[in-house]
Motif scaffolding. Structure first.
Motif, PDB file in Angstrom:
ATOM      1  N   UNK A  73       0.891  -1.182  -0.166  1.00 35.83           N
ATOM      2  CA  UNK A  73      -0.032  -0.019  -0.166  1.00 35.83           C
ATOM      3  C   UNK A  73       0.983   1.495   0.072  1.00 35.83           C
ATOM      4  N   UNK A  74       0.321   2.287  -0.911  1.00 34.29           N
ATOM      5  CA  UNK A  74       1.233   3.441  -0.949  1.00 34.29           C
ATOM      6  C   UNK A  74       1.363   4.357   0.533  1.00 34.29           C
ATOM      7  N   UNK A 125       1.380   4.031   8.164  1.00 37.36           N
ATOM      8  CA  UNK A 125      -0.017   3.393   8.586  1.00 37.36           C
ATOM      9  C   UNK A 125      -0.760   3.358   7.089  1.00 37.36           C
ATOM     10  N   UNK A 126      -1.852   2.395   7.209  1.00 37.33           N
ATOM     11  CA  UNK A 126      -2.818   2.403   6.145  1.00 37.33           C
ATOM     12  C   UNK A 126      -3.709   3.612   6.188  1.00 37.33           C
ATOM     13  N   UNK A 164     -15.811  -6.533  -4.577  1.00 41.47           N
ATOM     14  CA  UNK A 164     -15.199  -7.711  -4.210  1.00 41.47           C
ATOM     15  C   UNK A 164     -13.506  -7.446  -3.666  1.00 41.47           C
ATOM     16  N   UNK A 165     -13.221  -6.292  -4.062  1.00 39.02           N
ATOM     17  CA  UNK A 165     -11.752  -5.866  -4.042  1.00 39.02           C
ATOM     18  C   UNK A 165     -11.821  -4.956  -2.434  1.00 39.02           C
ATOM     19  N   UNK A 166     -11.853  -5.775  -1.460  1.00 36.50           N
ATOM     20  CA  UNK A 166     -12.125  -5.112  -0.103  1.00 36.50           C
ATOM     21  C   UNK A 166     -11.118  -4.828   0.744  1.00 36.50           C
ATOM     22  N   UNK A 167     -10.030  -3.766   0.044  1.00 36.24           N
ATOM     23  CA  UNK A 167      -8.930  -3.379   0.449  1.00 36.24           C
ATOM     24  C   UNK A 167      -8.641  -2.072   0.125  1.00 36.24           C
ATOM     25  N   UNK A 196      -3.686   0.212  -2.836  1.00 37.19           N
ATOM     26  CA  UNK A 196      -3.042  -1.047  -3.181  1.00 37.19           C
ATOM     27  C   UNK A 196      -2.472  -1.019  -4.448  1.00 37.19           C
ATOM     28  N   UNK A 197      -1.008  -1.678  -4.524  1.00 39.03           N
ATOM     29  CA  UNK A 197      -0.357  -1.605  -5.482  1.00 39.03           C
ATOM     30  C   UNK A 197      -1.098  -2.129  -6.759  1.00 39.03           C
ATOM     31  N   UNK A 198      -1.642  -3.350  -6.616  1.00 37.69           N
ATOM     32  CA  UNK A 198      -2.556  -3.828  -7.913  1.00 37.69           C
ATOM     33  C   UNK A 198      -3.477  -2.773  -8.436  1.00 37.69           C
TER      34      UNK A 198
END
Length: 211
Positions: free
Chosen positions: A88-89, A98-99, A121-124, A128-130
């Motif tokens: 995570x950036x 921290x996030x 569905x991408x519950x982040x 995130x880098x992706x």
């Protein structure tokens, strides 16, 4: 560089970013490994960062490779090892590590301005880098489509968005992230992927600036 060459370059960039995005999104499954095996039979560039991995893939079973690579993914990125690396950036760019910090809010604003929707569905967190890599793939694709539609102003706008995103986001944290992955990865896949990711971002910063 003429329009056809630039369009082809944008499409190639989009494919490269989509591959990287998939590799970081979840632990590779068997279908992903088999696709890599098939792709590995094609001619690859000199000094390919994944050369050692493809050499292993040529002699080992796809299932064993999947097990090893998935275990490395879980250990590196999902906290199943002693020194996890948060993809995570915010973690790399904030003083507190921290996030959900300022970087996350900034990329969300960029996503929204370009209509880039993150799947439920991408519950982040969105930094995130992706997702950042997927956003670059989308913008490269849009640049190609604008060139094909003979809309140079829109193509230039899309390039400007990518230039800013590279300078303000990916370029600010990906090198440190890739260094950490290179140091801790146990598989040739993730060591090679880290190098490939860093090279892609650094080369792209130079390329987009030149355009």
């Amino acid at each position: 560089m003429d329009t056809n060459d630039l369009t082809a370059l944008m499409n190639d960039r989009s494919l490269a970013y989509r591959f990287l995005a998939r590799a970081y999104r979840t632990a590779p499954d068997l279908a992903f490994i088999e696709a890599l095996r098939q792709g590995g039979a094609d001619e690859r560039p000199a000094d390919d960062p994944l050369e050692a991995f493809f050499n292993e893939l040529a002699v080992a079973s796809a299932e064993q490779i999947r097990i090893d690579v998935a275990a490395d993914y879980n250990r590196l990125f999902l906290g199943m090892g002693p020194h996890p690396i948060a993809p995570y950036e915010s973690v790399f760019s904030s003083a507190e590590g921290l996030l959900m910090q300022e970087a996350r809010d900034e990329v969300v604003a960029v996503y929204r301005s370009e209509g880039f929707a993150v799947e439920d569905a991408f519950n982040l967190p969105e930094d995130h880098l992706s997702l950042e890599l997927e956003f670059m793939a989308l913008m490269a694709e849009r640049t190609a489509l604008s060139l094909e539609a003979e809309s140079p102003d829109e193509a230039e706008r899309c390039l400007s968005v990518q230039r800013a995103f590279l300078e303000d986001h990916l370029g600010c944290w990906v090198p440190a992230f890739c260094d950490a992955v290179s140091e801790q990865a146990r598989t040739t896949f993730f060591r090679g992927l880290a190098r490939m990711t860093n090279e892609q971002v650094e080369a792209d910063r130079t390329l987009i600036a030149s355009l």
